[in-house]
Design an enzyme around this catalytic site. Structure first.
Site, PDB file in Angstrom:
ATOM      1  N   VAL A  79      33.299  46.841  27.386  1.00 26.44           N
ATOM      2  CA  VAL A  79      34.272  47.803  26.846  1.00 26.44           C
ATOM      3  C   VAL A  79      34.922  47.323  25.545  1.00 26.44           C
ATOM      4  CG1 VAL A  79      34.784  48.847  29.097  1.00 26.44           C
ATOM      5  CG2 VAL A  79      36.231  46.975  28.251  1.00 26.44           C
ATOM      6  N   SER A 159      48.919  47.861  36.920  1.00 26.46           N
ATOM      7  CA  SER A 159      49.347  46.718  37.741  1.00 26.46           C
ATOM      8  C   SER A 159      50.858  46.757  37.885  1.00 26.46           C
ATOM      9  CB  SER A 159      48.933  45.409  37.059  1.00 26.46           C
ATOM     10  OG  SER A 159      49.541  44.297  37.688  1.00 26.46           O
ATOM     11  N   TYR A 172      49.604  39.854  29.495  1.00 28.06           N
ATOM     12  CA  TYR A 172      48.925  40.606  30.564  1.00 28.06           C
ATOM     13  C   TYR A 172      49.817  41.768  31.021  1.00 28.06           C
ATOM     14  CZ  TYR A 172      46.829  41.973  34.957  1.00 28.06           C
ATOM     15  OH  TYR A 172      46.281  42.731  35.966  1.00 28.06           O
TER      16      TYR A 172
HETATM   17  P1  NDP Z   1      37.622  40.861  38.876  1.00 26.06           P
HETATM   18  O1  NDP Z   1      37.685  39.719  37.915  1.00 26.06           O
HETATM   19  O2  NDP Z   1      37.108  40.598  40.249  1.00 26.06           O
HETATM   20  O3  NDP Z   1      36.790  42.058  38.247  1.00 26.06           O
HETATM   21  C1  NDP Z   1      36.943  42.412  36.901  1.00 26.06           C
HETATM   22  C2  NDP Z   1      35.794  43.314  36.509  1.00 26.06           C
HETATM   23  O4  NDP Z   1      35.957  43.689  35.138  1.00 26.06           O
HETATM   24  C3  NDP Z   1      34.446  42.633  36.626  1.00 26.06           C
HETATM   25  O5  NDP Z   1      33.533  43.549  37.195  1.00 26.06           O
HETATM   26  C4  NDP Z   1      34.066  42.323  35.186  1.00 26.06           C
HETATM   27  O6  NDP Z   1      32.649  42.405  35.078  1.00 26.06           O
HETATM   28  C5  NDP Z   1      34.726  43.496  34.471  1.00 26.06           C
HETATM   29  N1  NDP Z   1      34.969  43.245  33.052  1.00 26.06           N
HETATM   30  C6  NDP Z   1      35.736  42.283  32.493  1.00 26.06           C
HETATM   31  N2  NDP Z   1      35.671  42.355  31.147  1.00 26.06           N
HETATM   32  C7  NDP Z   1      34.850  43.409  30.872  1.00 26.06           C
HETATM   33  C8  NDP Z   1      34.374  43.983  29.672  1.00 26.06           C
HETATM   34  N3  NDP Z   1      34.712  43.493  28.460  1.00 26.06           N
HETATM   35  N4  NDP Z   1      33.564  45.074  29.734  1.00 26.06           N
HETATM   36  C9  NDP Z   1      33.202  45.569  30.940  1.00 26.06           C
HETATM   37  N5  NDP Z   1      33.599  45.050  32.114  1.00 26.06           N
HETATM   38  C10 NDP Z   1      34.413  43.976  32.067  1.00 26.06           C
HETATM   39  O7  NDP Z   1      39.123  41.435  38.927  1.00 26.06           O
HETATM   40  P2  NDP Z   1      39.816  42.557  39.843  1.00 26.06           P
HETATM   41  O8  NDP Z   1      38.813  43.356  40.556  1.00 26.06           O
HETATM   42  O9  NDP Z   1      40.869  41.871  40.614  1.00 26.06           O
HETATM   43  O10 NDP Z   1      40.541  43.400  38.710  1.00 26.06           O
HETATM   44  C11 NDP Z   1      40.128  44.704  38.347  1.00 26.06           C
HETATM   45  C12 NDP Z   1      41.270  45.350  37.599  1.00 26.06           C
HETATM   46  O11 NDP Z   1      42.426  45.393  38.431  1.00 26.06           O
HETATM   47  C13 NDP Z   1      41.699  44.640  36.318  1.00 26.06           C
HETATM   48  O12 NDP Z   1      42.025  45.613  35.349  1.00 26.06           O
HETATM   49  C14 NDP Z   1      42.951  43.875  36.759  1.00 26.06           C
HETATM   50  O13 NDP Z   1      43.807  43.650  35.685  1.00 26.06           O
HETATM   51  C15 NDP Z   1      43.546  44.839  37.758  1.00 26.06           C
HETATM   52  N6  NDP Z   1      44.445  44.302  38.773  1.00 26.06           N
HETATM   53  C16 NDP Z   1      44.094  43.244  39.553  1.00 26.06           C
HETATM   54  C17 NDP Z   1      44.961  42.790  40.543  1.00 26.06           C
HETATM   55  C18 NDP Z   1      44.657  41.643  41.425  1.00 26.06           C
HETATM   56  O14 NDP Z   1      45.600  41.067  42.001  1.00 26.06           O
HETATM   57  N7  NDP Z   1      43.425  41.261  41.632  1.00 26.06           N
HETATM   58  C19 NDP Z   1      46.234  43.476  40.767  1.00 26.06           C
HETATM   59  C20 NDP Z   1      46.507  44.574  39.869  1.00 26.06           C
HETATM   60  C21 NDP Z   1      45.627  44.957  38.933  1.00 26.06           C
HETATM   61  P3  NDP Z   1      31.729  41.577  34.090  1.00 26.06           P
HETATM   62  O15 NDP Z   1      32.291  40.188  33.995  1.00 26.06           O
HETATM   63  O16 NDP Z   1      30.379  41.647  34.755  1.00 26.06           O
HETATM   64  O17 NDP Z   1      31.767  42.340  32.805  1.00 26.06           O
HETATM   65  C1  8X3 Z   2      47.587  41.508  38.976  1.00 24.77           C
HETATM   66  C2  8X3 Z   2      48.828  41.355  39.783  1.00 24.77           C
HETATM   67  O1  8X3 Z   2      50.999  40.038  39.996  1.00 24.77           O
HETATM   68  O2  8X3 Z   2      48.989  38.807  39.390  1.00 24.77           O
HETATM   69  O3  8X3 Z   2      47.740  42.551  38.073  1.00 24.77           O
HETATM   70  O4  8X3 Z   2      50.064  40.248  37.803  1.00 24.77           O
HETATM   71  S1  8X3 Z   2      49.756  40.039  39.209  1.00 24.77           S
END
Ligand code: NDP
Ligand code: 8X3
Length: 273
Positions: A79, A159, A172
């Protein structure tokens, strides 16, 4: 004398709560190779959607295709790259010209947990390029088609970090506050169209690569983030996505904030020098 009719008498017969797509609808899920994106793709496939799962790691997407079956279509996408997103647009137009009906902007990351004054500028740039600019780029490319087709739903993954500041959250949290306000702005601009916008704001969620990425691969520290926390699971976030997407067309779920029971807000701090 006033005659009271039962409430159900005034409701149209088709007013069912869950709207599972009658014919396969097309969802484009970014960040589908891990964590939430994987769980969201699985939940949407179970709910009858055709899912185009996009991310940079094609091998991971292909493994998920083996797991989820032919309703999951892998698409290599970065992206942060205009060229890569343009390729995704062309791919969708060629293979799924009637979609996407649902765009789940989930790709994102945090990098670093230290205070702003010690942060790495490259980490800040990557978070902004992915979480804010990359997400905006996807919306810019796919929103006009939704309006032309007269249906669509953008679900952004924000988030709690965009709602409440915490030490080390700096950029972030800023990117997730952007996602929140951008979602609100989109809804305002889409006034008078049937296109829906939802921002989903999870708190602490385990079972993903999020902390491993944030802590630059330090597994011990990443595991410690979730120790004894009974954190949410990616499936909990996926359920929120599917619920928002399956509401009757008149319903726009603007925001869902979900946190584990074990997580609460701690208020402000006072520094006593
Ligand atoms: P993961 O690291 O497990 O997954 C992140 C995903 O994003 C991967 O599939 C990665 O795939 C993809 N990604 C990263 N950069 C790119 C890019 N440049 N282009 C396309 N795909 C990309 O994290 P989570 O599943 O935990 O997080 C998903 C979303 O949720 C994020 O936006 C995160 O900020 C948000 N979030 C997470 C929380 C948590 O506690 N885990 C809480 C709140 C929000 P690949 O590397 O193959 O490209
Ligand atoms: C991910 C949740 O609390 O680590 O967005 O920022 S926190």
């Amino acid at each position: 004398m006033t005659t009271h009719q039962p409430a159900s008498a005034s409701r149209p017969a088709q007013d069912t709560r869950r709207q599972t797509p009658a014919s396969p609808r097309i969802a484009l899920v970014t960040g589908a190779s891990a964590g939430f994106g994987h769980a969201i793709s699985a939940a949407l496939c179970r709910d009858g959607w055709t899912v185009v799962g996009a991310a940079r790691r094609a091998d991971r997407l292909n493994a998920i295709r083996q797991e989820l079956g032919p309703n999951f279509h892998p698409l290599e996408l970065d992206v942060t790259s205009d060229t890569s997103v343009a390729h995704a647009v062309a791919h969708m137009a060629a293979h799924f010209p009637d979609g996407p009906d649902l765009l789940v902007n989930n790709a994102g990351l945090a990098l670093g947990v230290g205070p702003a004054q010690h942060a790495d500028m490259q980490d800040w740039e990557r978070m902004i390029l992915t979480n804010a600019l990359g997400l905006s780029r996807m919306v810019h490319h796919f929103l006009p088609g939704m309006i032309t087709r007269g249906r669509g739903h953008v679900i952004n993954i924000g988030s709690t970090a965009g709602n409440y500041a915490y030490p080390g959250g700096n950029v972030y949290g800023g990117t997730k506050a952007f996602v929140k306000q951008f979602s609100r702005g989109l809804k305002a601009d889409l006034h008078g169209t049937p296109v829906r916008v939802t921002n989903i704001e999870p708190g602490l969620v385990g079972g993903t690569e999020f902390s491993l990425v944030r802590l630059h691969g330090d597994e011990a520290k990443a595991t410690a983030v979730y120790k004894d926390a009974n954190a949410l699971l990616p499936e909990d976030v996926a359920e929120a996505v599917v619920w928002a997407a399956s509401q009757p067309p008149r319903v726009n779920i603007s925001t869902i904030e979900l946190m584990p029971v074990t997580q609460s807000l701690a208020g402000t701090r006072v520094y006593r020098g």
